[in-house]
Design an enzyme around this catalytic site. Structure first.
Site, PDB file in Angstrom:
ATOM      1  N   LYS A  33     -26.193 -29.579  71.734  1.00 44.38           N
ATOM      2  CA  LYS A  33     -28.051 -29.232  71.475  1.00 44.38           C
ATOM      3  C   LYS A  33     -28.181 -29.518  70.021  1.00 44.38           C
ATOM      4  O   LYS A  33     -29.018 -30.109  69.573  1.00 44.38           O
ATOM      5  CB  LYS A  33     -28.326 -27.629  71.834  1.00 44.38           C
ATOM      6  CG  LYS A  33     -28.197 -27.192  73.244  1.00 44.38           C
ATOM      7  CD  LYS A  33     -28.766 -26.009  73.665  1.00 44.38           C
ATOM      8  CE  LYS A  33     -27.777 -24.843  73.061  1.00 44.38           C
ATOM      9  NZ  LYS A  33     -26.452 -24.861  73.608  1.00 44.38           N
ATOM     10  N   ARG A  65     -33.171 -17.737  75.684  1.00 38.14           N
ATOM     11  CA  ARG A  65     -31.791 -17.779  76.272  1.00 38.14           C
ATOM     12  C   ARG A  65     -31.584 -16.602  77.619  1.00 38.14           C
ATOM     13  O   ARG A  65     -30.877 -16.493  78.272  1.00 38.14           O
ATOM     14  CB  ARG A  65     -30.631 -17.130  75.435  1.00 38.14           C
ATOM     15  CG  ARG A  65     -29.881 -18.327  75.073  1.00 38.14           C
ATOM     16  CD  ARG A  65     -28.752 -18.121  73.853  1.00 38.14           C
ATOM     17  NE  ARG A  65     -27.574 -18.414  73.946  1.00 38.14           N
ATOM     18  CZ  ARG A  65     -27.180 -19.389  72.899  1.00 38.14           C
ATOM     19  NH1 ARG A  65     -28.095 -19.669  72.077  1.00 38.14           N
ATOM     20  NH2 ARG A  65     -26.211 -19.634  72.804  1.00 38.14           N
ATOM     21  N   ARG A  99     -14.331 -28.414  68.335  1.00 35.98           N
ATOM     22  CA  ARG A  99     -15.698 -28.346  67.548  1.00 35.98           C
ATOM     23  C   ARG A  99     -15.022 -27.956  66.177  1.00 35.98           C
ATOM     24  O   ARG A  99     -14.518 -27.022  65.914  1.00 35.98           O
ATOM     25  CB  ARG A  99     -16.873 -27.658  68.213  1.00 35.98           C
ATOM     26  CG  ARG A  99     -17.868 -27.589  67.441  1.00 35.98           C
ATOM     27  CD  ARG A  99     -19.184 -27.202  68.157  1.00 35.98           C
ATOM     28  NE  ARG A  99     -19.278 -25.745  68.246  1.00 35.98           N
ATOM     29  CZ  ARG A  99     -20.167 -25.463  68.957  1.00 35.98           C
ATOM     30  NH1 ARG A  99     -21.349 -26.072  69.176  1.00 35.98           N
ATOM     31  NH2 ARG A  99     -20.331 -24.068  69.165  1.00 35.98           N
ATOM     32  N   ARG A 128     -15.741 -22.269  64.479  1.00 32.93           N
ATOM     33  CA  ARG A 128     -16.496 -20.959  64.711  1.00 32.93           C
ATOM     34  C   ARG A 128     -15.677 -19.901  65.269  1.00 32.93           C
ATOM     35  O   ARG A 128     -14.903 -20.415  66.297  1.00 32.93           O
ATOM     36  CB  ARG A 128     -17.704 -21.484  65.639  1.00 32.93           C
ATOM     37  CG  ARG A 128     -18.980 -21.558  64.551  1.00 32.93           C
ATOM     38  CD  ARG A 128     -19.945 -22.151  65.567  1.00 32.93           C
ATOM     39  NE  ARG A 128     -20.182 -21.161  66.793  1.00 32.93           N
ATOM     40  CZ  ARG A 128     -21.281 -21.295  67.703  1.00 32.93           C
ATOM     41  NH1 ARG A 128     -22.121 -22.385  67.330  1.00 32.93           N
ATOM     42  NH2 ARG A 128     -21.555 -20.429  68.595  1.00 32.93           N
ATOM     43  N   ARG A 131     -18.879 -17.152  76.984  1.00 25.80           N
ATOM     44  CA  ARG A 131     -20.400 -17.519  76.962  1.00 25.80           C
ATOM     45  C   ARG A 131     -20.788 -18.573  78.074  1.00 25.80           C
ATOM     46  O   ARG A 131     -22.028 -18.558  78.235  1.00 25.80           O
ATOM     47  CB  ARG A 131     -20.114 -18.472  75.458  1.00 25.80           C
ATOM     48  CG  ARG A 131     -20.095 -17.547  74.081  1.00 25.80           C
ATOM     49  CD  ARG A 131     -19.539 -18.311  73.045  1.00 25.80           C
ATOM     50  NE  ARG A 131     -20.383 -19.225  72.551  1.00 25.80           N
ATOM     51  CZ  ARG A 131     -19.996 -20.493  71.892  1.00 25.80           C
ATOM     52  NH1 ARG A 131     -18.542 -20.540  71.669  1.00 25.80           N
ATOM     53  NH2 ARG A 131     -20.777 -21.348  71.576  1.00 25.80           N
TER      54      ARG A 131
HETATM   55  P1  AMP Z   1     -25.017 -20.665  69.521  1.00 23.92           P
HETATM   56  O1  AMP Z   1     -24.953 -21.118  68.043  1.00 23.92           O
HETATM   57  O2  AMP Z   1     -26.513 -20.902  69.861  1.00 23.92           O
HETATM   58  O3  AMP Z   1     -24.133 -20.974  70.204  1.00 23.92           O
HETATM   59  O4  AMP Z   1     -25.173 -19.014  69.431  1.00 23.92           O
HETATM   60  C1  AMP Z   1     -24.283 -18.294  68.986  1.00 23.92           C
HETATM   61  C2  AMP Z   1     -24.354 -16.720  69.537  1.00 23.92           C
HETATM   62  O5  AMP Z   1     -25.313 -16.320  68.906  1.00 23.92           O
HETATM   63  C3  AMP Z   1     -24.617 -16.828  70.903  1.00 23.92           C
HETATM   64  O6  AMP Z   1     -23.350 -16.532  71.683  1.00 23.92           O
HETATM   65  C4  AMP Z   1     -25.397 -15.257  70.909  1.00 23.92           C
HETATM   66  O7  AMP Z   1     -24.412 -14.290  70.615  1.00 23.92           O
HETATM   67  C5  AMP Z   1     -26.141 -15.390  69.772  1.00 23.92           C
HETATM   68  N1  AMP Z   1     -27.325 -16.077  69.977  1.00 23.92           N
HETATM   69  C6  AMP Z   1     -27.914 -17.363  69.591  1.00 23.92           C
HETATM   70  N2  AMP Z   1     -29.416 -17.416  70.367  1.00 23.92           N
HETATM   71  C7  AMP Z   1     -29.500 -16.339  70.987  1.00 23.92           C
HETATM   72  C8  AMP Z   1     -30.705 -16.065  71.692  1.00 23.92           C
HETATM   73  N3  AMP Z   1     -31.775 -16.860  71.990  1.00 23.92           N
HETATM   74  N4  AMP Z   1     -30.638 -14.951  72.267  1.00 23.92           N
HETATM   75  C9  AMP Z   1     -29.550 -14.048  72.123  1.00 23.92           C
HETATM   76  N5  AMP Z   1     -28.512 -14.228  71.591  1.00 23.92           N
HETATM   77  C10 AMP Z   1     -28.399 -15.452  70.843  1.00 23.92           C
END
Ligand code: AMP
Length: 215
Positions: free
Chosen positions: A14, A89, A128, A161, A172
């Site tokens: 994404k 999400r 990554r 990360r 996840r």
């Molecule tokens: P990402 O960078 O999109 O993989 O997000 C990393 C982490 O941030 C996720 O595993 C969640 O813990 C939190 N997170 C990001 N976006 C959301 C969302 N829309 N709703 C809830 N948690 C989120």
């Protein structure tokens, strides 16, 4: 306000797709994950609470997420076009977002549904690496930087990360299947889904998506 959503499991690409689309279109890239990481780094009041969920690969509560989304939209011009990456999400977030769009007279144009087989997602996430300075995304094998461990754009160090370790990645993925994947049928019923096979190279995924969005 017009918007598209990039929907897909962690590792679907994404962020990489959003970077390419941002360079070629006027969409503003909004990644809730990036915003939460920035909030933690800046010592913002929502940071410590969010960190607990993120470290485990769990979702941050919906009200916190809607708060940062509303704040971000309010900062932009009324006719801005947004590309949401990692939001919504949960079904609750999607419904609250629909309400928000109604309130502000916004339109959701498309939801890009990026699919990738699980084994490929795990390989992608474990390899990554991200630039500490500009956030550019690399992969040790698939998208290596010119010099190992160093960003091509600005020479800054790359990092992994903390939630890209295998145990958290598996959690996840299961959180995605249980809480986020139901959004595919929610948006399919509204005829908004654009299906994309995101197991292709980043360049092919981008070319396919751009053409489909324009077409
Ligand atoms: P990402 O960078 O999109 O993989 O997000 C990393 C982490 O941030 C996720 O595993 C969640 O813990 C939190 N997170 C990001 N976006 C959301 C969302 N829309 N709703 C809830 N948690 C989120």
């Amino acid at each position: 306000m017009n918007a598209i959503i990039l929907l897909g499991p962690p590792g679907a690409g994404k962020g990489t797709l959003a970077e390419s689309l941002r360079d070629e279109t006027d969409f503003i890239h909004v990644s809730t994950g990036d915003m939460l990481r920035a909030a933690i780094k800046a010592g913002s009041p929502i940071g410590p609470g969010a960190k607990v969920f993120m470290e485990k690969g769990e979702l941050v509560p919906d009200p916190v997420i809607l708060g940062i989304i509303k704040e971000r939209i309010a900062q932009a011009a009324g006719d801005a076009r947004f590309m949401f990456d990692g939001f919504p999400r949960t079904l609750e977030q999607a419904k609250l977002f629909d309400q928000l769009l109604t309130e502000i007279g916004g339109t959701l144009l498309k939801v890009v549904n990026m699919s990738v087989p699980d084994d490929m997602l795990i390989r992608r996430l474990s390899g990554r690496r991200i630039c500490k300075a500009c956030g550019a995304v690399y992969h040790m094998v698939n998208i290596p930087p010119k010099t190992e461990g160093i960003c091509d754009n600005d020479g800054a160090e790359l990092y992994q990360r903390p939630d890209d370790n295998e145990e958290t990645v598996r959690n996840r993925l299961s959180v995605y299947k249980n809480q986020t994947a139901p959004l595919i049928s929610y948006y399919r019923e509204q005829d908004l889904i654009l299906d994309v096979d995101a197991s292709m190279t980043p360049g092919s995924t981008y070319a396919f998506t751009l053409e489909a969005l324009n077409g």
